[in-house]
Design an enzyme around this catalytic site. Sequence first.
Site, short mmCIF file in Angstrom:
data_model
loop_
_atom_site.label_atom_id
_atom_site.label_comp_id
_atom_site.label_asym_id
_atom_site.label_seq_id
_atom_site.Cartn_x
_atom_site.Cartn_y
_atom_site.Cartn_z
N GLU A 1 -11.79 4.88 -5.03
CA GLU A 1 -12.14 3.46 -5.02
C GLU A 1 -12.82 3.08 -6.34
O GLU A 1 -13.21 3.95 -7.12
CB GLU A 1 -13.08 3.17 -3.84
CG GLU A 1 -12.50 3.52 -2.48
CD GLU A 1 -11.20 2.81 -2.16
OE1 GLU A 1 -11.05 1.63 -2.53
OE2 GLU A 1 -10.33 3.44 -1.53
N ARG B 1 0.88 -1.18 0.00
CA ARG B 1 0.00 0.00 0.00
C ARG B 1 0.90 1.22 0.00
O ARG B 1 1.79 1.35 0.83
CB ARG B 1 -0.89 -0.04 1.24
CG ARG B 1 -1.69 1.22 1.52
CD ARG B 1 -2.80 1.39 0.49
NE ARG B 1 -3.81 2.34 0.90
CZ ARG B 1 -3.68 3.66 0.85
NH1 ARG B 1 -2.56 4.21 0.46
NH2 ARG B 1 -4.67 4.44 1.21
N ARG C 1 -0.78 -5.65 4.40
CA ARG C 1 -0.07 -5.08 3.26
C ARG C 1 1.13 -4.29 3.79
O ARG C 1 1.03 -3.62 4.81
CB ARG C 1 -0.96 -4.13 2.46
CG ARG C 1 -2.17 -4.77 1.86
CD ARG C 1 -3.05 -3.76 1.18
NE ARG C 1 -3.55 -2.77 2.14
CZ ARG C 1 -4.45 -1.85 1.86
NH1 ARG C 1 -4.95 -1.74 0.63
NH2 ARG C 1 -4.86 -0.99 2.77
#
Length: 141
Positions: free
Chosen positions: A58, A50, A93
């Site tokens: 999104e 990330r 992540r």
Amino acid sequence: MRLKPIIALLVILSFILYYNLTENTIKTQQTKVIRIVDGDTIETDLGKVRLLGVNTPEKNQYYHDEAMEFLKLILGKQVELIMTIEDKDMYNRYLRYISYDGKLINEEILKNGYAHFYTYNEDKFTEILRKAEAEARNKEI
């Protein structure tokens, strides 16, 4: 008095330790980008990453596809992951800055108007990213 030199030494050592933990603690890794997950997440041969300092739209939001398309410039490329304060998020992540071809990708995605600046913790890149977002806003990108 012997106490004064000891106190002075402790103050100096404390300053050095603090400075190293806040400004110089940077760990880098080389990795290959194998997939673009979305505008602020990639998959590498080390796992999902990330991008720190940015938040992109999104899926089904305006500019989602453009942000993903922008990241495709590093698809299949060898990049450098830069870790500062944070290591992983709650989704496991890696939280990293990404450098490719001498450029900080996190900064470039902001400069091009595909993301908003977003951070949990301040680090040595925070001000660079703030300025990149401001530059994009001033240019009305």
